[in-house]
Design an enzyme around this catalytic site. Structure first.
Site: not given
Ligand code: FPP
Length: 249
Positions: A21, A38, A132
């Site tokens: 955020d 972004h 991962l």
């Protein structure tokens, strides 16, 4: 001792979830438009993936686009979708090298065609990777996910394939899009906001929450290490008393 060296490698959370955020506010501070924020946020994603890999975290879930985000201005939504496609396509060679396996949670069918196609492709080409697990929450909301699970269970019950007595927590978990993953032990949210915003409501029942003022584009490996160190100082009691936890150890 640097921050990374302060981490106890025997107590690394197996699953970390992140609410990214602050991209818009970060961009505004530089006098730029929201998409600028972004796009810098993608580098913070890379750094978070790197740090998790270094520590041996097994699962990393990132809230990339919520079902509520469709309500943003069209130019921002379109730009975010384009960024997502570019990032997914561009990062695949590196993700393959690092043995990262991509998963998607959320209503992927509701994404624009190119984004949907690239997500399914990334899931397919990385499916044998053993490193991962990077879980992208795209067009995701926890209430959507829980509603879908309840519907599935109700249909099985109606068809006579499931006794309502058999409905328990495990069955509900098994019908969520996260069925294959353990619940996150640590949830990180950046930018000083302190709420879950419809993210992993069921799965975060016992997660430790870590909130930082850092805006997402400024988040990096060091910030991830700080969150893990903070987590390692918490006492996870799961409803029990301190004494009970200490006695078990
Ligand atoms: C929240 O900041 C951020 C988002 C809704 C988008 C996050 C997406 C990325 C960083 C792209 C990542 C790409 C992949 C493939 C993982 P905000 O816009 O709500 O910021 P604000 O609260 O300051 O307005």
């Amino acid at each position: 001792m640097n921050t990374e060296q302060q981490i106890d490698l025997t107590r690394i959370p197996e699953h970390i979830a992140v609410i990214m955020d602050g991209n818009g506010r970060w961009a505004k501070k530089q006098g730029q438009d929201r998409l600028f924020g972004h796009s810098f946020g993608v580098d913070a994603v890379r750094q978070t993936v790197n740090a998790c890999q270094k520590l041996g975290v097994r699962y990393l879930t990132m809230y990339a686009f919520s079902t509520e985000n469709w309500g943003r201005p069209k130019a921002e939504v379109d730009g975010l979708m384009e960024l997502m496609v570019r990032t997914i396509v561009g990062e695949i060679p590196d993700l393959m090298k690092r043995k990262v396996r991509i998963h998607g949670i959320g209503d992927l069918e509701g994404l624009p065609e190119d984004c949907k196609a690239e997500m399914y492709n990334a899931i397919e080409v990385t499916k044998n990777n053993t490193g991962l697990h990077l879980i992208l929450a795209l067009n995701y909301s926890a209430k959507w996910e829980i509603t879908k699970a309840v519907k599935k269970i109700a249909e099985k019950t109606k068809a006579g394939d499931l006794d309502p007595i058999a409905v328990n927590e495990e069955l509900i978990s098994a019908n969520l899009s996260t069925a294959a993953f353990p619940d996150p032990e640590l949830l990180i949210r950046t930018s000083g906001e302190m709420r879950l915003s419809n993210f992993l409501l069921w799965q975060c029942a016992y997660s430790e929450f870590y909130f930082t003022e850092v805006l997402w584009p400024d988040f990096n490996e060091e910030e991830l290490y700080k969150a893990v160190i903070d987590f390692q100082f918490r006492e996870r009691r799961f409803g029990k008393t301190s004494e009970q936890i200490i006695n078990v150890e």
